[in-house]
Design a protein around this motif. Structure first.
Motif, PDB file in Angstrom:
ATOM      1  N   MET A 156      -0.690 -19.470  12.038  1.00 25.80           N
ATOM      2  CA  MET A 156       0.366 -19.022  11.123  1.00 25.80           C
ATOM      3  C   MET A 156       0.672 -20.064  10.045  1.00 25.80           C
ATOM      4  O   MET A 156       1.817 -20.361   9.747  1.00 25.80           O
ATOM      5  N   ASP A 157      -0.409 -20.620   9.493  1.00 27.33           N
ATOM      6  CA  ASP A 157      -0.273 -21.634   8.442  1.00 27.33           C
ATOM      7  C   ASP A 157      -0.145 -20.925   7.097  1.00 27.33           C
ATOM      8  O   ASP A 157      -1.076 -20.893   6.280  1.00 27.33           O
ATOM      9  N   CYS A 158       1.005 -20.322   6.881  1.00 32.71           N
ATOM     10  CA  CYS A 158       1.248 -19.551   5.664  1.00 32.71           C
ATOM     11  C   CYS A 158       2.755 -19.411   5.454  1.00 32.71           C
ATOM     12  O   CYS A 158       3.540 -19.664   6.368  1.00 32.71           O
ATOM     13  N   SER A 159       3.138 -19.021   4.253  1.00 31.28           N
ATOM     14  CA  SER A 159       4.556 -18.835   3.927  1.00 31.28           C
ATOM     15  C   SER A 159       4.696 -17.768   2.858  1.00 31.28           C
ATOM     16  O   SER A 159       3.771 -17.533   2.068  1.00 31.28           O
ATOM     17  N   THR A 160       5.866 -17.121   2.826  1.00 34.68           N
ATOM     18  CA  THR A 160       6.105 -16.035   1.873  1.00 34.68           C
ATOM     19  C   THR A 160       7.496 -16.151   1.266  1.00 34.68           C
ATOM     20  O   THR A 160       8.413 -16.687   1.894  1.00 34.68           O
ATOM     21  N   ALA A 161       7.647 -15.618   0.054  1.00 36.64           N
ATOM     22  CA  ALA A 161       8.945 -15.672  -0.621  1.00 36.64           C
ATOM     23  C   ALA A 161       8.983 -14.669  -1.760  1.00 36.64           C
ATOM     24  O   ALA A 161       7.948 -14.160  -2.196  1.00 36.64           O
ATOM     25  N   ILE A 162      10.187 -14.392  -2.243  1.00 36.79           N
ATOM     26  CA  ILE A 162      10.360 -13.550  -3.424  1.00 36.79           C
ATOM     27  C   ILE A 162      11.222 -14.299  -4.434  1.00 36.79           C
ATOM     28  O   ILE A 162      12.123 -15.060  -4.070  1.00 36.79           O
ATOM     29  N   TYR A 163      10.919 -14.066  -5.711  1.00 41.44           N
ATOM     30  CA  TYR A 163      11.575 -14.764  -6.812  1.00 41.44           C
ATOM     31  C   TYR A 163      11.999 -13.761  -7.882  1.00 41.44           C
ATOM     32  O   TYR A 163      11.507 -12.630  -7.929  1.00 41.44           O
ATOM     33  N   THR A 164      12.896 -14.200  -8.744  1.00 38.09           N
ATOM     34  CA  THR A 164      13.249 -13.387  -9.897  1.00 38.09           C
ATOM     35  C   THR A 164      12.075 -13.396 -10.877  1.00 38.09           C
ATOM     36  O   THR A 164      11.141 -14.200 -10.744  1.00 38.09           O
ATOM     37  N   GLY A 165      12.124 -12.530 -11.862  1.00 37.73           N
ATOM     38  CA  GLY A 165      11.047 -12.464 -12.831  1.00 37.73           C
ATOM     39  C   GLY A 165      10.848 -13.736 -13.624  1.00 37.73           C
ATOM     40  O   GLY A 165       9.750 -14.013 -14.111  1.00 37.73           O
ATOM     41  N   ASP A 166      11.916 -14.540 -13.741  1.00 37.99           N
ATOM     42  CA  ASP A 166      11.786 -15.807 -14.472  1.00 37.99           C
ATOM     43  C   ASP A 166      11.621 -17.002 -13.541  1.00 37.99           C
ATOM     44  O   ASP A 166      11.753 -18.155 -13.959  1.00 37.99           O
ATOM     45  N   GLY A 167      11.347 -16.735 -12.252  1.00 38.96           N
ATOM     46  CA  GLY A 167      10.955 -17.819 -11.359  1.00 38.96           C
ATOM     47  C   GLY A 167      12.028 -18.432 -10.496  1.00 38.96           C
ATOM     48  O   GLY A 167      11.783 -19.467  -9.863  1.00 38.96           O
ATOM     49  N   LYS A 168      13.198 -17.838 -10.402  1.00 36.90           N
ATOM     50  CA  LYS A 168      14.257 -18.389  -9.536  1.00 36.90           C
ATOM     51  C   LYS A 168      14.106 -17.825  -8.127  1.00 36.90           C
ATOM     52  O   LYS A 168      13.871 -16.633  -7.939  1.00 36.90           O
ATOM     53  N   LEU A 169      14.271 -18.689  -7.138  1.00 34.07           N
ATOM     54  CA  LEU A 169      14.098 -18.276  -5.747  1.00 34.07           C
ATOM     55  C   LEU A 169      15.173 -17.283  -5.327  1.00 34.07           C
ATOM     56  O   LEU A 169      16.364 -17.501  -5.555  1.00 34.07           O
ATOM     57  N   ILE A 170      14.741 -16.190  -4.693  1.00 35.78           N
ATOM     58  CA  ILE A 170      15.672 -15.208  -4.131  1.00 35.78           C
ATOM     59  C   ILE A 170      15.768 -15.381  -2.623  1.00 35.78           C
ATOM     60  O   ILE A 170      16.851 -15.525  -2.063  1.00 35.78           O
ATOM     61  N   ALA A 171      14.630 -15.371  -1.952  1.00 34.01           N
ATOM     62  CA  ALA A 171      14.622 -15.511  -0.489  1.00 34.01           C
ATOM     63  C   ALA A 171      13.246 -15.986  -0.044  1.00 34.01           C
ATOM     64  O   ALA A 171      12.227 -15.656  -0.658  1.00 34.01           O
ATOM     65  N   GLN A 172      13.217 -16.757   1.032  1.00 34.83           N
ATOM     66  CA  GLN A 172      11.957 -17.205   1.596  1.00 34.83           C
ATOM     67  C   GLN A 172      12.012 -17.084   3.114  1.00 34.83           C
ATOM     68  O   GLN A 172      13.055 -17.283   3.727  1.00 34.83           O
ATOM     69  N   ALA A 173      10.889 -16.710   3.689  1.00 29.42           N
ATOM     70  CA  ALA A 173      10.831 -16.577   5.140  1.00 29.42           C
ATOM     71  C   ALA A 173      10.817 -17.960   5.781  1.00 29.42           C
ATOM     72  O   ALA A 173      10.456 -18.952   5.155  1.00 29.42           O
ATOM     73  N   GLU A 174      11.195 -18.020   7.049  1.00 34.72           N
ATOM     74  CA  GLU A 174      11.246 -19.291   7.766  1.00 34.72           C
ATOM     75  C   GLU A 174       9.858 -19.629   8.296  1.00 34.72           C
ATOM     76  O   GLU A 174       9.538 -19.410   9.464  1.00 34.72           O
ATOM     77  N   HIS A 175       9.043 -20.181   7.414  1.00 38.44           N
ATOM     78  CA  HIS A 175       7.671 -20.519   7.772  1.00 38.44           C
ATOM     79  C   HIS A 175       7.462 -22.032   7.693  1.00 38.44           C
ATOM     80  O   HIS A 175       8.224 -22.782   8.276  1.00 38.44           O
TER      81      HIS A 175
END
Length: 221
Positions: free
Chosen positions: A49-68
């Motif tokens: 499980m050497d991976c990580s995921t996240a979502i950002y706004t269209g201009d690159g600001k962090l919205i949420a990231q999984a606990e990886h």
């Protein structure tokens, strides 16, 4: 109805709604991670499980990231920022998917490949889905692409300085051929890239469901 949506967008978001939305975003990022792990081919991702995921706004600001992986999560925001310098938001198109692993941009090693996908809703760029996965091999002088005897970056593997893997939702076969010819484990590498695409697709679908339910204006607020 449309009137209800308009009223919702004008309504001030209360603490309860804010918490519901925060958990919704977090769940989306977590589901992206589950998708990536379950659909990957290599042991690096499926077992380690050497991976990580996240979502950002269209201009690159962090919205949420999984606990990886903490290292990944610390690197990803700066990678998004640098990628948007190469592919500005206004130049991104629906169906794009951008690969990058250049350590001089990402701060990580070459086997860590980032995949960034713009998310559009009703023709508007509303978010970015992103993930990073440690691939089992990206070429170079040693299997696994982590030689202890390397004297220059070119001995460590193939560098991807932000290139489109997908255009208009279609995988670029030329990029795939390039990757296959420069790695030892082409089946696993290509399979893991598809897993990364699948993870971002899940993020896209879930976010579109939110936008459809609440409206873009309400979610952006």
């Amino acid at each position: 109805t449309n009137e209800e949506i308009v009223m919702m967008t004008k309504r001030r978001i209360d603490a309860v709604t804010l918490e519901v939305m925060r958990n919704a975003f977090q769940s989306i990022a977590e589901e992206m991670g589950v998708t990536l792990v379950r659909t990957a081919l290599s042991t690096n991702i499926k077992d380690r499980m050497d991976c990580s995921t996240a979502i950002y706004t269209g201009d690159g600001k962090l919205i949420a990231q999984a606990e990886h992986v903490p290292l990944h999560l610390g690197l990803m925001p700066s990678v998004i920022t640098e990628t948007l310098k190469i592919f500005p938001s206004e130049e991104l198109k629906e169906g794009d998917a951008i690969l990058i692993n250049d350590p001089y941009i990402s701060g990580s090693h070459l086997p860590d490949i980032f995949l960034i996908s713009p998310i559009f809703y009703e023709g508007e760029l509303v978010a970015l889905a992103a993930n990073i996965a440690h691939h089992i091999d990206v070429g170079g002088r040693a299997p696994g692409s982590m030689s202890v005897n390397a004297t220059e970056i070119y001995q460590e593997g193939l560098r991807l300085p932000a290139i489109r893997l997908c255009k208009d939702g279609v995988m670029d076969e030329e990029v795939l051929r390039l990757l296959k010819r420069n790695v030892r484990t082409d089946t696993e590498v290509i399979g893991d890239l598809y897993a990364q695409l699948a993870a971002n697709k899940v993020g896209e679908e879930r976010l579109k469901e939110m936008f459809s339910h609440y409206s873009v204006e309400y979610v952006n607020d």
